[in-house]
Structures are given as C-alpha cells and as structure tokens.
Scaffold this motif. Structure first.
Motif, PDB file in Angstrom:
ATOM      1  N   ILE A  97       0.832  -1.204   0.000  1.00 49.69           N
ATOM      2  CA  ILE A  97       0.000   0.000   0.000  1.00 49.69           C
ATOM      3  C   ILE A  97       0.865   1.252   0.000  1.00 49.69           C
ATOM      4  O   ILE A  97       0.629   2.194  -0.766  1.00 49.69           O
ATOM      5  CB  ILE A  97      -0.949   0.002   1.226  1.00 49.69           C
ATOM      6  CG1 ILE A  97      -2.044  -1.054   1.042  1.00 49.69           C
ATOM      7  CG2 ILE A  97      -1.575   1.387   1.429  1.00 49.69           C
ATOM      8  CD1 ILE A  97      -2.956  -1.213   2.246  1.00 49.69           C
ATOM      9  N   GLU A  98       1.900   1.256   0.840  1.00 47.61           N
ATOM     10  CA  GLU A  98       2.774   2.434   0.922  1.00 47.61           C
ATOM     11  C   GLU A  98       3.559   2.630  -0.375  1.00 47.61           C
ATOM     12  O   GLU A  98       3.756   3.761  -0.816  1.00 47.61           O
ATOM     13  CB  GLU A  98       3.724   2.268   2.111  1.00 47.61           C
ATOM     14  CG  GLU A  98       3.027   2.369   3.451  1.00 47.61           C
ATOM     15  CD  GLU A  98       3.895   1.912   4.617  1.00 47.61           C
ATOM     16  OE1 GLU A  98       3.624   2.330   5.756  1.00 47.61           O
ATOM     17  OE2 GLU A  98       4.845   1.120   4.395  1.00 47.61           O
ATOM     18  N   ASN A  99       3.985   1.535  -1.007  1.00 51.38           N
ATOM     19  CA  ASN A  99       4.704   1.638  -2.275  1.00 51.38           C
ATOM     20  C   ASN A  99       3.823   2.237  -3.363  1.00 51.38           C
ATOM     21  O   ASN A  99       4.267   3.084  -4.132  1.00 51.38           O
ATOM     22  CB  ASN A  99       5.216   0.258  -2.707  1.00 51.38           C
ATOM     23  CG  ASN A  99       6.624  -0.030  -2.242  1.00 51.38           C
ATOM     24  OD1 ASN A  99       7.592   0.387  -2.856  1.00 51.38           O
ATOM     25  ND2 ASN A  99       6.728  -0.713  -1.111  1.00 51.38           N
ATOM     26  N   VAL A 100       2.587   1.792  -3.429  1.00 52.31           N
ATOM     27  CA  VAL A 100       1.670   2.298  -4.464  1.00 52.31           C
ATOM     28  C   VAL A 100       1.348   3.767  -4.220  1.00 52.31           C
ATOM     29  O   VAL A 100       1.252   4.560  -5.165  1.00 52.31           O
ATOM     30  CB  VAL A 100       0.387   1.453  -4.512  1.00 52.31           C
ATOM     31  CG1 VAL A 100      -0.637   2.073  -5.466  1.00 52.31           C
ATOM     32  CG2 VAL A 100       0.712   0.026  -4.957  1.00 52.31           C
ATOM     33  N   LYS A 101       1.227   4.163  -2.967  1.00 46.91           N
ATOM     34  CA  LYS A 101       0.893   5.558  -2.647  1.00 46.91           C
ATOM     35  C   LYS A 101       2.014   6.529  -2.984  1.00 46.91           C
ATOM     36  O   LYS A 101       1.803   7.739  -3.018  1.00 46.91           O
ATOM     37  CB  LYS A 101       0.511   5.685  -1.172  1.00 46.91           C
ATOM     38  CG  LYS A 101      -0.901   5.199  -0.877  1.00 46.91           C
ATOM     39  CD  LYS A 101      -1.301   5.497   0.555  1.00 46.91           C
ATOM     40  CE  LYS A 101      -2.759   5.131   0.801  1.00 46.91           C
ATOM     41  NZ  LYS A 101      -3.173   5.423   2.192  1.00 46.91           N
ATOM     42  N   GLN A 106      -4.360   8.202  -4.189  1.00 47.73           N
ATOM     43  CA  GLN A 106      -5.635   7.511  -4.079  1.00 47.73           C
ATOM     44  C   GLN A 106      -5.481   6.238  -3.255  1.00 47.73           C
ATOM     45  O   GLN A 106      -4.368   5.762  -2.999  1.00 47.73           O
ATOM     46  CB  GLN A 106      -6.170   7.164  -5.466  1.00 47.73           C
ATOM     47  CG  GLN A 106      -5.361   6.108  -6.207  1.00 47.73           C
ATOM     48  CD  GLN A 106      -5.775   5.950  -7.645  1.00 47.73           C
ATOM     49  OE1 GLN A 106      -5.523   6.807  -8.474  1.00 47.73           O
ATOM     50  NE2 GLN A 106      -6.431   4.847  -7.949  1.00 47.73           N
ATOM     51  N   ASP A 107      -6.614   5.664  -2.820  1.00 43.24           N
ATOM     52  CA  ASP A 107      -6.616   4.446  -2.028  1.00 43.24           C
ATOM     53  C   ASP A 107      -5.972   3.324  -2.841  1.00 43.24           C
ATOM     54  O   ASP A 107      -6.431   2.984  -3.942  1.00 43.24           O
ATOM     55  CB  ASP A 107      -8.057   4.096  -1.656  1.00 43.24           C
ATOM     56  CG  ASP A 107      -8.134   2.921  -0.700  1.00 43.24           C
ATOM     57  OD1 ASP A 107      -7.071   2.402  -0.306  1.00 43.24           O
ATOM     58  OD2 ASP A 107      -9.261   2.522  -0.350  1.00 43.24           O
ATOM     59  N   ALA A 108      -4.923   2.733  -2.308  1.00 42.55           N
ATOM     60  CA  ALA A 108      -4.178   1.719  -3.050  1.00 42.55           C
ATOM     61  C   ALA A 108      -4.768   0.325  -2.909  1.00 42.55           C
ATOM     62  O   ALA A 108      -4.514  -0.544  -3.759  1.00 42.55           O
ATOM     63  CB  ALA A 108      -2.721   1.710  -2.578  1.00 42.55           C
ATOM     64  N   LYS A 123      -0.728  -5.250   3.398  1.00 50.08           N
ATOM     65  CA  LYS A 123      -0.248  -4.529   4.577  1.00 50.08           C
ATOM     66  C   LYS A 123       1.050  -5.128   5.137  1.00 50.08           C
ATOM     67  O   LYS A 123       1.567  -4.660   6.144  1.00 50.08           O
ATOM     68  CB  LYS A 123      -1.330  -4.523   5.660  1.00 50.08           C
ATOM     69  CG  LYS A 123      -2.561  -3.709   5.268  1.00 50.08           C
ATOM     70  CD  LYS A 123      -3.639  -3.729   6.347  1.00 50.08           C
ATOM     71  CE  LYS A 123      -4.839  -2.887   5.941  1.00 50.08           C
ATOM     72  NZ  LYS A 123      -5.926  -2.930   6.956  1.00 50.08           N
ATOM     73  N   ARG A 124       1.571  -6.174   4.468  1.00 48.66           N
ATOM     74  CA  ARG A 124       2.838  -6.762   4.889  1.00 48.66           C
ATOM     75  C   ARG A 124       4.010  -5.982   4.298  1.00 48.66           C
ATOM     76  O   ARG A 124       3.868  -5.264   3.315  1.00 48.66           O
ATOM     77  CB  ARG A 124       2.944  -8.212   4.381  1.00 48.66           C
ATOM     78  CG  ARG A 124       2.007  -9.196   5.006  1.00 48.66           C
ATOM     79  CD  ARG A 124       2.263 -10.574   4.403  1.00 48.66           C
ATOM     80  NE  ARG A 124       1.193 -11.507   4.717  1.00 48.66           N
ATOM     81  CZ  ARG A 124       1.073 -12.701   4.142  1.00 48.66           C
ATOM     82  NH1 ARG A 124       1.965 -13.095   3.246  1.00 48.66           N
ATOM     83  NH2 ARG A 124       0.075 -13.495   4.465  1.00 48.66           N
ATOM     84  N   ARG A 141       1.438  -0.021  -8.928  1.00 50.93           N
ATOM     85  CA  ARG A 141       2.022   1.325  -8.877  1.00 50.93           C
ATOM     86  C   ARG A 141       1.940   1.999 -10.240  1.00 50.93           C
ATOM     87  O   ARG A 141       1.725   3.213 -10.342  1.00 50.93           O
ATOM     88  CB  ARG A 141       3.481   1.204  -8.412  1.00 50.93           C
ATOM     89  CG  ARG A 141       4.158   2.497  -8.055  1.00 50.93           C
ATOM     90  CD  ARG A 141       5.533   2.234  -7.493  1.00 50.93           C
ATOM     91  NE  ARG A 141       6.337   1.392  -8.383  1.00 50.93           N
ATOM     92  CZ  ARG A 141       7.531   0.896  -8.060  1.00 50.93           C
ATOM     93  NH1 ARG A 141       8.038   1.133  -6.864  1.00 50.93           N
ATOM     94  NH2 ARG A 141       8.201   0.167  -8.902  1.00 50.93           N
ATOM     95  N   THR A 142       2.089   1.207 -11.281  1.00 50.08           N
ATOM     96  CA  THR A 142       1.979   1.737 -12.636  1.00 50.08           C
ATOM     97  C   THR A 142       0.534   2.098 -12.982  1.00 50.08           C
ATOM     98  O   THR A 142       0.263   3.132 -13.593  1.00 50.08           O
ATOM     99  CB  THR A 142       2.513   0.699 -13.649  1.00 50.08           C
ATOM    100  OG1 THR A 142       3.918   0.542 -13.440  1.00 50.08           O
ATOM    101  CG2 THR A 142       2.280   1.141 -15.073  1.00 50.08           C
ATOM    102  N   LEU A 143      -0.407   1.242 -12.579  1.00 46.94           N
ATOM    103  CA  LEU A 143      -1.808   1.446 -12.955  1.00 46.94           C
ATOM    104  C   LEU A 143      -2.429   2.679 -12.301  1.00 46.94           C
ATOM    105  O   LEU A 143      -3.333   3.294 -12.876  1.00 46.94           O
ATOM    106  CB  LEU A 143      -2.631   0.214 -12.594  1.00 46.94           C
ATOM    107  CG  LEU A 143      -2.290  -1.073 -13.357  1.00 46.94           C
ATOM    108  CD1 LEU A 143      -3.232  -2.197 -12.956  1.00 46.94           C
ATOM    109  CD2 LEU A 143      -2.355  -0.851 -14.853  1.00 46.94           C
ATOM    110  N   VAL A 144      -1.962   3.049 -11.117  1.00 51.59           N
ATOM    111  CA  VAL A 144      -2.528   4.240 -10.473  1.00 51.59           C
ATOM    112  C   VAL A 144      -1.923   5.527 -11.025  1.00 51.59           C
ATOM    113  O   VAL A 144      -2.408   6.618 -10.764  1.00 51.59           O
ATOM    114  CB  VAL A 144      -2.356   4.210  -8.941  1.00 51.59           C
ATOM    115  CG1 VAL A 144      -3.069   3.016  -8.341  1.00 51.59           C
ATOM    116  CG2 VAL A 144      -0.885   4.219  -8.540  1.00 51.59           C
ATOM    117  N   SER A 145      -0.862   5.385 -11.812  1.00 50.39           N
ATOM    118  CA  SER A 145      -0.254   6.554 -12.440  1.00 50.39           C
ATOM    119  C   SER A 145      -1.103   7.003 -13.623  1.00 50.39           C
ATOM    120  O   SER A 145      -1.716   6.195 -14.319  1.00 50.39           O
ATOM    121  CB  SER A 145       1.160   6.201 -12.924  1.00 50.39           C
ATOM    122  OG  SER A 145       1.651   7.173 -13.814  1.00 50.39           O
TER     123      SER A 145
END
Length: 209
Positions: A97-101, A106-108, A123-124, A141-145
C-alpha cells in the motif's frame, strides 16, 4: 494515435560499438508492443532512452510531437511514462500500500485486490511477498499513475507460467481498455503472441517481425 517516435536514434557505450544505430520507429496509444533481442543487444538501453532515463548520442525521442530533451527529461519521466523495472524497484521497508501511494494519493487497496493481493498481503512488508506478488505491486504502482506510456523490462521474467500469463493479460488490458501505450522488453514467446506489434533488435537495428 502516435504518441512516441524514435527518430534516427543512435547510442554507443563508452569505447564500444554502437548498440543502437539510426533507429526510426513509432508507437501508438492503445497498443501493446514487444521488443525481442539477444542479451546485450540494447533492448533495455532503448527502453531507457524512451523513458528519458538517458539521451541518445544522435537522433531524438519525440512525445506527442515534442522532443523530450527540449521539454525536459524530468518532466517526461514524471508526467508521461511509468516504468516496471525487472527488479521491481520497490521500497523494501514499506508495504505494498505504501509503495503504491508513492505514485498516487488515491486508495491503493482496491487496485492491489484487483491484482490478486489480499488485504493482509497488502499490509505486509513487501520483502515478505513472493516474486509474483512483488511484481503485482510494481504493476499496481503503474496502474494508479496517469502516465499514458508504460515501459516494462522483462515483467514476466521471474514468474511462473500461470502468473506470467495473468501479468501479460493485465498489461494487454492497460493498452486495449485503458488506451495506454505499452512497450515491453521480453524473452517470453507467450507474451510475444499477445502483443499487437513485435520488434526484434539485432546488430543495432530495430526490425518489425
């Protein structure tokens, strides 16, 4: 619509032969491209040039009709391209989650669940996940960009066959459903079969096959 153009691109390693020689080609939105070639043929170098991580000695890379060097490589990297690295390039002390954010606010969790991770896995610490799960985090991470171009360096190289097929399907969906330009360096014949256009890099030349 053409989004990227390589125009007479040449690149030479220091004190070495030309690894890319006068490459001219174009890439369109809504398509998935595969680039084949032997190890050391310059596939990753070409991907780096397209992504603005390096600059050619000759020629230029154009994005929507503008030379990326003139618009600024940092701006190009930040706004136009999202890269899936072969080694995932995740922050190892963070959760998925933190990596994607790091890419978007937005909510990952929904996108991670969509890609097959459970809430507990999301969450691990990422180092406690399998290679396939880490690759899914990199893709999330790519898709939320909002970047219109996805560059992927051997995205299925370290994955089992079933997981690789799922990842290939996700990338194909990014092109066909999300209208992104997806360019993949690969050795995978299965991925090549799914690509809209296949190139082979040989002796510095990029040939469509």
């Amino acid at each position: 619509m053409t989004t990227l153009i390589c125009e007479n691109v040449t690149y030479q390693y220091e004190k070495g032969s030309k690894v890319l020689e006068h490459i001219t080609t174009q890439f369109e939105t809504g398509k998935m491209y595969a680039i084949l070639g032997a190890s050391g043929s310059g596939k990753t170098t070409l991907l780096s040039l397209i992504g603005g991580l390096d600059i050619p000695q000759e020629g230029k890379i154009m994005f929507n009709g503008r030379d990326i060097s003139e618009m600024g490589l940092e701006s190009h990297r930040r706004n136009h391209v999202s890269v899936i690295f072969q080694n995932y390039n995740l922050i190892d002390y963070m959760t998925p989650i933190e990596n994607v954010k790091l890419t978007a606010k937005q909510d990952a969790l929904p996108i991670l669940k969509q890609l097959g991770l459970t809430e507990d896995e999301a969450k691990r610490n990422v180092m406690k996940l399998s290679g396939g799960q880490q690759q899914r985090v990199a893709i999330a991470r790519t898709l939320v960009s909002n970047a219109p171009v996805i560059l992927a360096d051997e995205p299925t190289g370290n994955l089992d066959k079933d997981t690789a097929a799922e990842i290939t399907g996700i990338l194909k969906n990014c092109a066909h459903q999300m209208n992104k330009c997806v360019i993949i360096v690969t050795h995978s014949n299965d991925l090549v079969k799914q690509a809209d256009t296949v190139f082979k890099l040989k002796k510095g030349r990029l040939l469509q096959i």
